[in-house]
Design a protein around this motif. Structure first.
Motif, short mmCIF file in Angstrom:
data_model
loop_
_atom_site.label_atom_id
_atom_site.label_comp_id
_atom_site.label_asym_id
_atom_site.label_seq_id
_atom_site.Cartn_x
_atom_site.Cartn_y
_atom_site.Cartn_z
N MET A 106 -12.03 8.21 8.07
CA MET A 106 -11.12 9.34 8.24
C MET A 106 -11.04 10.21 6.99
N LYS A 107 -10.81 11.49 7.20
CA LYS A 107 -10.53 12.42 6.12
C LYS A 107 -9.06 12.78 6.24
N SER A 108 -8.23 12.12 5.48
CA SER A 108 -6.78 12.34 5.56
C SER A 108 -6.14 11.74 4.32
N GLU A 109 -4.80 11.69 4.32
CA GLU A 109 -4.12 11.03 3.22
C GLU A 109 -4.51 9.56 3.15
N GLY A 110 -5.01 9.02 4.25
CA GLY A 110 -5.48 7.64 4.25
C GLY A 110 -6.60 7.42 3.26
N ASP A 111 -7.27 8.51 2.87
CA ASP A 111 -8.33 8.40 1.87
C ASP A 111 -7.77 8.30 0.46
N HIS A 112 -6.46 8.40 0.33
CA HIS A 112 -5.84 8.39 -1.00
C HIS A 112 -4.69 7.39 -1.04
N TRP A 113 -5.00 6.15 -0.73
CA TRP A 113 -4.00 5.09 -0.75
C TRP A 113 -4.33 4.12 -1.86
N SER A 114 -3.28 3.52 -2.42
CA SER A 114 -3.45 2.53 -3.48
C SER A 114 -2.72 1.26 -3.10
N VAL A 136 0.86 -1.19 0.00
CA VAL A 136 0.00 0.00 0.00
C VAL A 136 0.90 1.24 0.00
N ILE A 137 0.62 2.15 -0.95
CA ILE A 137 1.38 3.40 -1.04
C ILE A 137 0.40 4.57 -1.12
N LEU A 138 0.90 5.78 -0.90
CA LEU A 138 0.07 6.96 -1.14
C LEU A 138 -0.23 7.05 -2.64
N SER A 139 -1.46 7.30 -2.97
CA SER A 139 -1.88 7.34 -4.38
C SER A 139 -1.10 8.35 -5.20
N LYS A 140 -0.60 9.41 -4.57
CA LYS A 140 0.14 10.41 -5.32
C LYS A 140 1.43 9.86 -5.93
N HIS A 141 1.86 8.65 -5.51
CA HIS A 141 3.09 8.06 -6.03
C HIS A 141 2.86 7.00 -7.12
N ILE A 142 1.61 6.70 -7.45
CA ILE A 142 1.39 5.59 -8.39
C ILE A 142 1.96 5.88 -9.78
N ASP A 143 2.07 7.13 -10.17
CA ASP A 143 2.66 7.44 -11.47
C ASP A 143 4.14 7.09 -11.54
N ASP A 144 4.78 6.93 -10.39
CA ASP A 144 6.18 6.51 -10.34
C ASP A 144 6.35 5.04 -10.72
N TYR A 145 5.24 4.30 -10.77
CA TYR A 145 5.26 2.86 -11.02
C TYR A 145 4.26 2.50 -12.12
N PRO A 146 4.49 2.95 -13.35
CA PRO A 146 3.50 2.77 -14.42
C PRO A 146 3.26 1.31 -14.84
N LYS A 147 4.18 0.42 -14.55
CA LYS A 147 4.02 -0.99 -14.95
C LYS A 147 3.26 -1.81 -13.91
N ILE A 148 2.90 -1.19 -12.79
CA ILE A 148 2.18 -1.89 -11.73
C ILE A 148 0.72 -1.45 -11.75
N SER A 169 12.79 -5.81 -6.23
CA SER A 169 12.57 -6.31 -7.59
C SER A 169 11.51 -5.51 -8.33
N ASN A 170 10.58 -4.90 -7.60
CA ASN A 170 9.56 -4.06 -8.23
C ASN A 170 9.91 -2.58 -8.19
N LYS A 171 11.12 -2.28 -7.69
CA LYS A 171 11.64 -0.91 -7.64
C LYS A 171 10.70 0.04 -6.90
N ILE A 172 10.16 -0.44 -5.75
CA ILE A 172 9.29 0.37 -4.92
C ILE A 172 10.17 1.12 -3.92
N ASP A 173 10.07 2.43 -3.90
CA ASP A 173 10.80 3.25 -2.94
C ASP A 173 10.19 3.00 -1.56
#
Length: 87
Positions: free
Chosen positions: A31-39, A6-18, A54-58
């Motif tokens: 909750m109303k927080s960044e938790g509302d924007h997780w992928s 699980v990552i913050l949704s704002k980072h999904i563009d860093d991993y286009p093959k996933i 291996s998936n190059k996840i920071d």
């Protein structure tokens, strides 16, 4: 072994093959927080570090993770083994 990552949704563009899906557990839905924007994605690896490497996840993008067979997510990572210790 498969892992739920699980990552913050704002980072999904860093991993286009996933393929990421919107992720909220029952507590986050309240909750109303960044938790509302997780992928979440299900990825493979010999262990969590191999999965991330291996998936190059920071690791700084990681919010939580779990082995697919586990019930609970973890928010911290185990010690990273030295490459010579991986066998």
């Amino acid at each position: 072994m498969e892992f739920s990552i699980v990552i913050l949704s704002k980072h999904i563009d860093d991993y286009p093959k996933i393929t990421w899906t919107d992720w909220k557990d029952k507590n986050r839905k309240k909750m109303k927080s960044e938790g509302d924007h997780w992928s979440m994605a299900t990825l493979s690896g010999a262990d969590i570090w191999d999965c991330l490497d291996s998936n190059k996840i920071d690791r700084l993008h990681l919010v939580q993770w779990k082995r697919s067979c586990d019930d609970l997510h973890s928010v911290s990572l185990p010690d990273h083994p030295h490459p010579a210790e991986k066998n």
